[in-house]
Structures are given as structure tokens and as C-alpha cells.
Scaffold this active site. Structure first.
Site, mmCIF file in Angstrom:
data_model
loop_
_atom_site.group_PDB
_atom_site.id
_atom_site.type_symbol
_atom_site.label_atom_id
_atom_site.label_comp_id
_atom_site.label_asym_id
_atom_site.label_seq_id
_atom_site.Cartn_x
_atom_site.Cartn_y
_atom_site.Cartn_z
ATOM 1 N N ARG B 19 -4.018 -2.784 9.658
ATOM 2 C CA ARG B 19 -5.266 -2.969 8.914
ATOM 3 C C ARG B 19 -6.232 -3.913 9.628
ATOM 4 N NH1 ARG B 19 -2.714 -4.379 3.364
ATOM 5 N NH2 ARG B 19 -1.347 -5.377 4.905
ATOM 6 N N ASN B 37 -3.317 -0.103 2.313
ATOM 7 C CA ASN B 37 -1.920 0.305 2.508
ATOM 8 C C ASN B 37 -1.439 0.952 1.223
ATOM 9 O OD1 ASN B 37 -1.175 -0.465 5.030
ATOM 10 N ND2 ASN B 37 0.002 -2.267 4.421
#
Ligand SMILES: [Fe+3]
Ligand SMILES: [Mg+2]
Ligand SMILES: [Zn+2]
Ligand SMILES: [Zn+2]
Lengths: 329, 775
Positions: B19, B37
Site C-alpha cells: 500500500r 487491503n
């Protein structure tokens, strides 16, 4: 031996060979069955087994003594006093009369030692090839000792497991004769009647289960009880009594002694507090001289028998479904 | 033109700094949106100028973070939503658990620098990690991978750690095990009795001192306890052997650096890469001539190789720098048991072995042993697949499957020794970490745990069980006790399938499955098999000439019994008169008579075609090993001899026929070996023998005429045999395949079983459905 089915000849055979050795009131009547005296309210137990062992004579015993010990022990393992036996003989035509006589005398001796009466019997002679020399069926009736409550469901965590003596002797003895294996010393069967030993144990403590580890050996008996009781079993390899020559024979043959048959040994599951007392009583009996605590019942690993190996580590001793096939890849 | 893309990525994209990577990209390109996520992987939405979006897509695919791996990448074009920033959204635990779990990653260079930088706040902190390194599989309690679903959940991060954790441009952004000396786990030194002797850094110093003084230290590592002791001292290493009850099986070593490794072993470029990889396995390396000056003989007796690994956690790094010299690092257990993972269990199981315990308070959720790799024919082959590799899936192709039909989840329970289990989600084949030999209680316990754990982590619910045909394998018996429908897969077919799986081969191939023992369909013991195999069926086309193996498993512990079996097949009862033969001499006179009876009357004696046992027979005839103390020892000893020669000689042998089966008849080979005993050195005989085996494979391949030849089974851990065979096959125009990702030994059986299921389960399902039709 050439006696056909039924008729006078068989009758003669029974009268001449069978009745005298086992002389008792019921048998002498030559009835179709035996009428037994009342047992004063004690529970009865009945057990039957057929013996087809090959060879029929082996060091320390024969099919005759084995057929008495086997059934007497099955009764004793129910926590009962064996009282009566029935005997069924199936004999192959041409079987030597001398051998038959030896077997019958051996049965007589075993029955006498065990204090059981042979109260009824049957003999059949069959054509050659219809049976292998001689087959014997025995059925025993026993009276349950009033204070004994025995069974897999009585087993508790913490119970000590006692074996009455050295293991794996019978199986190796039989095999050595059957296969013509000459070990340095003759290995004798351990075949014996165990109810005397049970009698000596029963008042010394709380016995939860008894088992004679015959076919399939100690491992099968323990696995059955682990499964049936829902507990785990732990045994210590170090404490397993085994004769040096039996151990050597097993190693050479590649057999695990835990899977080899016994005929004069019992496994007792005893309340842990009573274990010493029971063990001492066993050791005072000739059949329990080498008795040893080999393990205990645990809450862990229900259904599994785990062996603490001599060299460290814990090995699972599982039930074998067939022969001891190699598994190492 | 402005556009919005929704990008869905599945695969290994969690716990690798993914990320922050996306965040950096988006902000760099000036794009707005978010990244999240979820249990299936990562979802990204970005909007902005089309050209920038395209560039970002390209970077996403080409420059992804080091340890990430995509299995699925999808882009959807949507209406512009009008985002004004780029955000990392709170993880979602909605949806199916399709994200791939990461294995453990060795300490990265950034973290390493910090640990040894006196000015850094993590100076000498043994639990330092970041999104590029650290524990994963061993601490995960559930998916998605978030701190609350790890064994770190009870450590509350201090402000500074929390800040790193929340900063999208920090290396520790969402590094789930993030910790520092102020807030993270710490080490303790325990006595044999579990008494705390020291805490914090002092612990590592003391442990290092004790190791140098010859003590055995049990270290709670990443995936379980290891036993560490000075590898240079003969007395110390033999004491460890004695206490561990491990006679001769080689111990692995840990050395502090690559330079140290080079002092004792020769290391190729490829081996260097393996040693220093994030997986950081034990690599089997050839020792240098003078290695014995540094390494005690009993580390790996009579073995020209050494298993070496480098430190892979900060704790190992710090400790190894202090110890400096090479250390035996063996799994903390008795032989053949899986590694043990908690302190109390460790003290119970290693009480008699370790002198001291270096422990810590970060719980290990599941055991993960050190992996073992060896280069075979130019490619790394995993011999034990665990840390760094498990539970990463092996993705197989299922293009032949009816796409409309889902593949149900199946559980493959593997073999008996070196057991692993495997479970699938669609065509992802998840193999468990190495479990161990299912004779030991600890392995069986671990087996039951893994069977529950592996599917549960991925929220999978097996509908079928695959097992070996061997009726006495623990895994078989356990499978048959369960209520799920079961399918048996023949052992050697499973070996071949496991190799086909990793190379995505559908067949038909010629599968060469050579191993110790496996249960054959004729109820004899197989092990020198040639199978013509495809996905759904196989035919045994050739096998070694059968011989008798007297004494069950005992025969495998005593190569002399294999020799007796082979020679009895050649000479019959006459054999026992030939008292000049070494295998005969290896038995006492009375024993010989009993052996003869065992063979004559087949008492606990089994028929076998095993190649492994043929190796044993040769080793015994040459008197190299009459009894062994670990699996494969005799064959290894034979293999190691060859390094002394370049001989290309071969033995004669014949191919006979039994029905439609070719019989590889080794009789001439053995007869000539007996003659060679007087004229050749053992190493020459060994080379000649190995050369013949590989020639046999090439000859059968020619006869069968399939281009693709698959080599599997424990015998192909033998580097000389494998390389010679690969070479020989290539020269004749065949395409050989051997193992890389899946072990050639029984550790790969579960993968083979599962591969079979993937390709065939729907036809079983159909059959089952038909059976259930009332009629
Ligand atoms: Fe195998
Ligand atoms: Mg019975
Ligand atoms: Zn790092
Ligand atoms: Zn902190």
C-alpha cells in the site's frame, strides 16, 4: 484315526478318551448337555474361542493346553472365576491316536490346574483336507467376582497399566516351530491360565480393565482400550519386560514385539493409588513374578497409544491393519 | 481526459509494503483515490489524466515491491468520482480470504543497518523488522494480515512506532510486527528449569559466551526452537549428538556471514543468491578441503557437503556476530520430530538436551522448520520446504478443466515420512510446511494441527480427502477414519504428479519414480518404477526386477538385508555358502540360517522393486554401510565416493519382459560388481553403478518414446544420478524435468495427490452425484 461321522465309533472315542481324564458328574451322564448347579446369584460370563494353531505342538505347550488357557483367560479378563468348559474337537481323518491322547491329557492337566470342569463336549472326525489335523473349540462359563466391575468404560485418567510379565514369547515360539527357525535357545510359549493371578490381584485394589494381549500383541490390546475408553495411553519402552532372546529374535525377524502374540500375560488398568499393592500381589504369584508398570492412562491424545522410546522421543504405536509392511521411503 | 480506474490485485500483496508503494506512486503521479487491503488482496481506485493513469498501471505491473507476487490483475474503468486526495483506507475484513499469506522474510539490509547502528533507536534490538522483512506465516492467526490477527496483538506500539506504522511513506507503514525496545517483545535467558537468568541485551551476550564455552543453547527463533552449539569443537558436537540421540545424520550450520561461509565451503553465484535470499534456506554446499580444520568431524560425518545457512532474524544476526565462529543450528527436537514452538514444550522436550534457553515473549503461532535447498543440475531443488516458502501456493494450470465448473477444495494428506499436507483453492495448491515423520507423536500432533490450521487460515472447507494407497501410513488410516469421501493415489504416481504439477505438465509423460518404498497396486513394495502418466491415468511400463526384502522396516535400517535379498534372487539357497561375500559376513552364523528361512518361506519378507534398496545392496556388497542410522545414508555414502573419479564406465544389464511390463534386470550388473570387488576401487564401482542407473533411464525413455521425462522420488536427491540422467536424456533429445519447488522425496507426495484431485475431482463428483440418484 478313521472314525466316521457319529455312530458307535465316535461314541467309543468319547467314552474311552474323553470321559476318563475329565471325570466329573456332568460328563459321565453323557447327556446332550450339562445341567449346572446354581451360582447363588452371581453374574455369569460366557466366552468361546476356536483354536486352529499351527503347529499343534510347540515348546512349552500344545493346542490342547492353549485351548483351555485361551478360554479360561477370556473369562478371567471379564473379572470372573472360570468354572466350566465345553470342548468341541474337529479331527482330520488319519490323525494319530497318540497325538490326540497327548492333546487330551494336556487339556486335562490345564483344566485341572485352572480348576475348571469340562462338562460337555463334542467330537467330529472329518475327511482328510477338511480340516488341518485338529481344531478345538472351547466355551467357558464363569462367575463374576462380586466386587469386580471391569470394562473399558471404567478406565480413568491416571490409571496405571501393569503387564504381568515378559511379552512376545508365544508368537515367537509358535513361529520358530512353524517356520523351523532355530534360535540359539528354545523360546517357550508363555501359555498359562491367568485367573489365579486375577484372583490374587482383585482384593488388592480397584482394577478397571483387564485384557490378555493375544493376537496382535500388547499394541492391539492397548489400542482397543484407548479407543474404547476415549483416553490416551502412554507406555515406557524401558519398562516393557522382554526376554533378551525374544528381543533378539524379533530384531532379526524385523518384528515389533509390541505386535507379537502372548498367551499367558495380562494387562491390568489399575487405579493409580492401588497400583503398588496390586503389583506386589502379582509379583508374589508365580505367573506375575516379572509384573511391571509399563505406563498410564492420560487425558492427552485420546485414542492414541504413545510409547516413550528408550532412546528418547515419543513414538505412536498404532493398530496395524495387516502385516508389518515397510513404510520407510 | 479524466478517468477513474478500479484495480483489483490478488496474490501476495499484503505484508510487503504494497500500500505505501501504491500511495507513493499515486502521489508521485498526482492521482487521487484510495487503496485498501481486503481478505482477497488489494483494491485500488485512482483517478486523473488518462495518460498518467496508464503510466501508473505500467509501474504497478513492472516495478512491484520485492516480495509481492500477482496472480490476478484486473482494471475496471469507471465514472470519475471526484476524489481530492489519495488515501490508504482502513482494511476491510469483508469478502473471501483470497490474499496470499507471506512466508517469513529474512532481515533486510535497511533493518540490518539500524540494528548495528549505535545511534539508532533499534540498536541491537532483536525484533526489528519492516514491510520488507520479518515474521509472517509463523505469527499470523488469521487473514487479512493485520496486527490484530498476529501474535503481536498484545504489544501496544509506542508513539514512535505507531507513527511509523501510520506513515504511508515509512518503511514500517503497516509493518504488522513493528516493534522497538520500548514497546516490543524482549528476550530472556532461562535455566534448564525455566528460571529467568537475565533479560534484554545481556541475554544475547551471555548466550554467545555460553556457546563459545561449549554449552548447548536452545534458541526460540522464528518458526520454533533451534539448538545452537559450537561447531568447531568435537567434544561439544558429539555431546549434542549423544543428547539428541542423533548418531550420524548431518547437522546444519549457521555462520555469521557469507565470507565466513566461503571459508568452509565453495559457493557458486547461484548458491550465494540462495544463501542471501529473503528465504534464507539451509543450502547444501560442497566443503572446502580444509573445512575440517574449522568444523568438527561429527557435524556431518563422512560427508563432503555441509548444510549452511546465514542469520535470518535480527536475533540470529546479533548472536552470530558475538559468537563469530560457525554454530551447529539444528531444530530443537529429537530426531524426526517437528520443531517445537513454545517455552514450556521446549523445556519438556529438550530438558535433557539444552543447557540454557534463549527465549522471548513473541508467541509463535505455528511451527516452521528451516528449509533445505540443494542445487541439482543447475537449478535449486527444495529438499525440505518450510520457512521462507510455505505457505506460498504452487499455481497450476487448469485450462483443460471445464471453466464453468468450480474446483472443490480437497485436502491431500501426503505420505508417512517427511509428511506435508496440501489444500487447494481453485487452482492454487497450498502445500503445508514440512511436518515430519508420522511415527512420532509430536509429528502426528503437528499433522492434526496443520490439517485444521491450513484450510482455516484461508477459510477453506475441504470436501474430499486424497491419501496414499499404503494401508499402514498414519495419514492413510487417519483419512479413512474421517467422514469425507476419500480417494487413494498410488505413491509413485503421486511422485510423478508432484513434478508434473510444478512444471504444469499434463502428459502423457514418462515418469521415473525411484525411491525407497511405496505401496504398489499389486500389494508389493515398489520403488524403481517407470510410469506412463497423464493427468487422470497411468500405466506401469517398466520396473526393476523384483527381489525379496527380509524383515520389514528393519530391512531398511540394514542395507545388508537388501544385499542378501538381491543376491538370493541371483544365487538362491547357494548364497549362504558364499561366505566370502561381505553382506553374508555381516551376519552371525545362526542369523544367516534364520535369514535363509525368512527368504525361503517369506517370513515377514516382502517383494520389492525398490531402486533405493538396490543402492543399499551395492553399499552393503562394497561394505560401505551394513547398518544405517538415518534414511538414505547408504545411498548418500555411495554418491559421495564418486567425486574421486570421472569414470564413464557402465555395467551390463538386460531388459526383460513380464506381460506388458519391461523388467530392468540388474543381475548382470551385480554379477560384475562381485567380480569388480577384486579389481576396482569402491569409488570406481560406485561411479560405474550410478552411470548404469542413468543409462537405464535413458534406455527406457528411448523404448517408451515420450519426449517429456519426469524424474521424481527420493533417489533424485542424489545429485550425481540426477545430473547424469538429465544430461543423458538431453543428449538423446528428451526433455527432462526434475524438482525445484516441490521436494522430490515424500515431502512432495501431498502436492502430487492434490494435483490429481484438481484435474479429476469433478468427474468423481459427477460419479458421486449419479450414485446418489435414487433408483
Ligand atoms: Fe516415496
Ligand atoms: Mg480369546
Ligand atoms: Zn526490514
Ligand atoms: Zn516502539
Amino acid at each position: 484315526l478313521a472314525h466316521g461321522s457319529g455312530g458307535k465309533l465316535t461314541n467309543d472315542l468319547i467314552r474311552k478318551m474323553f470321559v476318563p481324564p475329565f471325570r466329573n458328574e456332568q460328563l459321565e451322564n453323557l447327556h446332550d448337555g450339562a445341567i449346572l448347579p446354581s451360582l447363588n446369584g452371581r453374574q455369569l460370563t460366557i466366552s468361546t474361542d476356536s483354536f486352529v494353531v499351527n503347529p499343534i505342538f510347540f515348546p512349552g505347550g500344545d493346542i490342547g493346553s492353549l485351548s483351555v488357557h485361551g478360554t479360561v483367560n477370556d473369562i478371567a479378563m471379564c473379572g470372573a472365576e472360570p468354572l466350566y468348559l465345553s470342548v468341541g474337537l474337529i479331527i482330520e481323518e488319519g490323525f494319530p491316536m497318540d497325538d490326540l491322547w497327548t492333546i487330551i491329557l494336556s487339556m486335562e492337566k490345564a483344566a485341572k490346574e485352572a480348576g475348571v470342569q469340562v462338562v460337555t463336549g463334542d467330537t467330529k472326525v472329518v475327511d482328510r483336507g477338511k480340516c488341518d489335523k485338529i481344531f478345538i473349540n472351547t466355551t467357558g462359563i464363569g462367575a463374576v467376582w462380586p466386587e469386580m466391575k471391569i470394562g473399558a468404560s471404567e478406565i480413568q485418567a491416571g490409571d496405571k497399566i501393569i503387564v504381568s510379565g515378559d511379552i512376545a514369547r508365544h508368537g515367537i515360539s509358535i513361529m520358530s516351530v512353524r517356520e523351523g527357525l532355530e534360535f540359539e535357545t528354545v523360546i517357550e510359549t508363555d501359555s498359562a491360565s491367568l485367573h489365579g493371578l486375577v484372583n490374587a490381584m482383585r482384593k488388592k485394589g480397584e482394577i478397571h480393565a483387564l485384557r490378555d494381549p493375544t493376537r496382535g500383541g500388547v499394541s492391539s490390546a492397548l489400542n482397543e482400550l484407548a479407543e474404547a475408553s476415549g483416553y490416551g495411553i502412554q507406555i515406557d519402552e524401558e519398562n516393557l519386560p522382554i526376554r533378551e532372546q525374544v528381543r533378539g529374535a524379533c530384531e532379526l525377524l524385523g518384528l515389533d514385539p509390541l505386535y507379537v502374540a502372548n498367551e499367558g500375560k495380562l494387562l491390568a488398568f489399575v487405579n493409580s493409588e492401588d497400583a503398588d499393592a496390586v503389583l506386589n500381589a502379582m509379583r508374589a504369584d508365580p505367573l506375575g513374578k516379572e509384573a511391571a508398570v509399563i505406563g498410564e492412562v492420560v487425558e492427552d491424545h485420546p485414542g492414541l497409544v504413545v510409547l516413550n522410546s528408550r532412546i528418547g522421543g515419543r513414538r505412536v504405536v498404532d493398530m496395524i491393519t495387516g502385516e508389518q509392511l515397510p513404510r520407510i521411503c | 481526459m479524466e478517468k477513474r480506474f478500479r484495480i483489483t490485485i490478488r496474490g501476495a500483496v499484503q505484508g510487503v509494503g504494497f500500500r505505501p508503494f501504491v500511495y507513493r506512486l499515486a502521489t508521485q503521479f498526482g492521482l487521487n483515490g484510495w487503496v485498501v487491503n481486503d481478505p482477497a488482496g488489494v483494491t485500488i481506485e485512482v483517478e486523473g489524466a488518462e495518460q498518467l493513469l496508464d503510466e501508473m498501471l505500467e509501474t504497478l505491473q513492472n516495478d512491484k515491491p520485492a516480495h509481492s507476487y500477482y496472480q490476478y490483475f484486473n482494471v475496471e474503468s469507471l465514472e470519475v468520482a471526484g476524489y481530492s486526495t489519495f488515501k490508504i483506507r482502513e482494511s476491510s475484513d469483508q469478502g473471501s480470504k483470497k490474499a496470499l499469506m507471506q512466508p517469513e522474510l529474512a532481515t533486510c539490509s535497511d533493518c540490518l543497518e539500524e540494528i548495528f547502528d549505535p545511534g539508532d533507536r533499534r540498536y541491537l534490538y532483536p525484533f526489528t523488522n519492516c514491510t520488507h522483512c520479518g515474521p509472517r506465516y509463523s505469527i499470523i492467526t488469521g487473514l487479512p494480515y493485520d496486527r490484530s490477527q498476529t501474535t503481536m496483538k498484545n504489544f501496544i506500539m509506542c508513539q514512535r512506532c505507531q507513527k511509523e506504522y501510520e506513515d504511508p511513506v515509512d518503511r514500517r507503514f503497516h509493518a504488522q510486527p513493528n516493534a522497538c525496545p520500548d514497546c516490543g517483545p524482549h528476550v530472556e535467558l532461562w535455566s534448564k528449569q525455566g528460571k529467568v537468568l537475565a533479560t534484554h541485551h545481556k541475554v544475547i551476550e551471555t548466550a554467545a559466551e555460553e556457546i563459545k564455552r561449549g554449552k548447548i543453547v536452545a534458541l526460540k527463533g522464528l518458526g520454533g526452537f533451534q539448538l545452537l552449539t559450537d561447531a568447531t569443537s568435537e567434544g561439544v558436537v558429539s555431546r549434542l549428538r549423544q543428547r539428541k540421540n542423533r548418531e550420524e545424520k548431518p547437522f546444519a550450520l549457521m555462520v555469521s556471514s557469507l565470507i565466513k561461509a566461503r571459508e568452509i565451503c565453495s559457493i557458486s553465484e547461484q548458491e550465494k543468491e540462495l544463501l542471501t535470499s529473503a528465504e534464507a534456506p539451509i543450502v547444501i554446499l560442497n566443503r572446502k578441503k580444509w573445512a575440517s580444520e574449522f568444523i568438527a568431524d561429527s557435524v556431518a560425518p563422512e560427508n563432503p557437503t555441509l548444510g549452511i545457512m546465514l542469520p535470518y532474524t535480527p536475533l540470529h544476526h546479533i548472536l552470530m556476530r558475538l559468537v563469530n565462529g560457525p554454530v551447529v543450528a539444528t531444530s530443537g527436537n529429537l530426531s524426526d520430530e517437528p520443531i517445537c514452538i513454545n517455552e514450556n514444550e521446549a523445556i519438556e522436550r529438550m530438558g535433557g538436551i539444552a543447557d540454557l534457553y534463549l527465549v522471548h515473549n513473541r508467541p509463535i503461532e505455528r511451527h516452521v522448520d528451516d528449509s533445505v535447498v540443494r542445487i541439482i543440475a543447475g537449478k535449486p531443488t527444495l529438499l525440505r520446504r518450510a520457512r521462507g516458502y510455505a505457505p506460498f501456493p504452487i499455481k497450476v494450470d487448469a485450462s483443460d478443466q471445464d471453466q464453468s465448473q468450480e474446483i472443490p477444495t480437497c485436502l491431500a494428506v501426503g505420505g508417512h515420512l517427511k509428511n506435508t499436507v496440501a489444500v487447494n483453492r481453485d487452482t492454487n495448491l497450498f502445500m503445508s510446511q514440512h511436518i515430519g515423520d508420522l511415527d512420532t507423536y509430536e509429528a502426528i500432533k503437528a499433522y492434526h494441527r496443520v490439517i485444521e490450521d491450513l484450510p482455516a487460515l484461508y477459510d477453506l472447507h475441504p470436501e474430499w480427502i486424497l491419501h496414499d494407497d499404503h494401508p499402514e501410513y498414519y495419514s492413510t488410516k487417519d483419512a479413512l477414519k474421517r467422514t469425507l469421501p476419500t480417494i487413494g493415489v498410488q505413491h509413485h504416481y503421486a511422485h510423478v504428479l508432484s513434478c508434473m504439477a510444478e512444471h504444469n505438465l499434463e502428459g502423457p509423460v514418462l515418469g521415473v519414480a525411484w525411491d525407497g518404498t511405496g505401496f504398489g497396486t499389486d500389494e508389493t513394495i515398489w520403488g524403481g518404477e517407470f510410469l506412463l502418466a497423464d493427468m487422470g491415468s497411468w500405466k506401469r511400463v517398466a520396473a526393476f526386477r523384483p527381489f525379496l526384502l527380509p524383515g520389514g522396516d528393519q530391512a531398511i535400517k540394514e542395507p545388508r538385508r537388501s544385499a542378501i535379498g538381491v543376491l538370493y534372487e541371483i544365487f538362491g539357497e547357494q548364497l549362504f555358502q558364499q561366505t566370502d561375500l561381505l553382506p553374508i559376513q555381516a551376519f552371525e552364523k545362526p542369523e544367516r540360517e534364520i535369514l535363509q528361512r525368512m527368504l525361503d518361506q517369506k517370513i515377514n519378507t516382502h517383494i520389492t522393486t525398490s531402486a533405493g534398496r538396490v543402492f543399499d545392496a551395492v553399499a552393503s556388497i562394497l561394505n560401505i554401510k551394513q547398518k544405517i542410522s538415518f534414511e538414505g545414508q547408504a545411498a548418500m555414502a555411495l554418491e559421495y565416493l564418486i567425486s574421486q573419479t570421472e569414470s564413464a564406465d557402465v555395467y551390463p544389464y538386460e531388459i526383460g519382459r513380464d506381460g506388458d511390463l519391461d523388467i530392468i534386470d540388474w543381475e548382470l550388473l551385480f554379477r560384475e560388481i562381485l567380480q569388480d570387488l577384486n579389481r576396482l576401487k569402491a569409488f570406481e564401482i560406485s561411479a560405474k553403478f550410478h552411470n548404469t542407473l542413468s543409462k537405464m533411464i535413458v534406455d527406457v525413455a528411448k523404448q517408451v518414446g515420450r519426449e517429456k521425462v519426469v524424474l521424481s522420488g527420493g533417489c533424485f536427491q542424489n545429485v550425481y544420478l540426477a545430473e547424469k540422467t538429465v544430461d543423458g536424456l538431453r543428449k538423446e533429445g528428451f526433455q527432462p524435468y526434475w524438482h525445484q519447488k516441490i521436494p522430490p522425496n515424500d515431502g512432495g507426495i501431498s502436492a502430487g495427490q492434490l494435483f490429481y484431485a484438481l484435474k479429476n475431482i469433478n468427474s468423481y463428483k459427477k460419479e458421486q452425484a449419479l450414485d446418489e440418484v435414487p433408483g
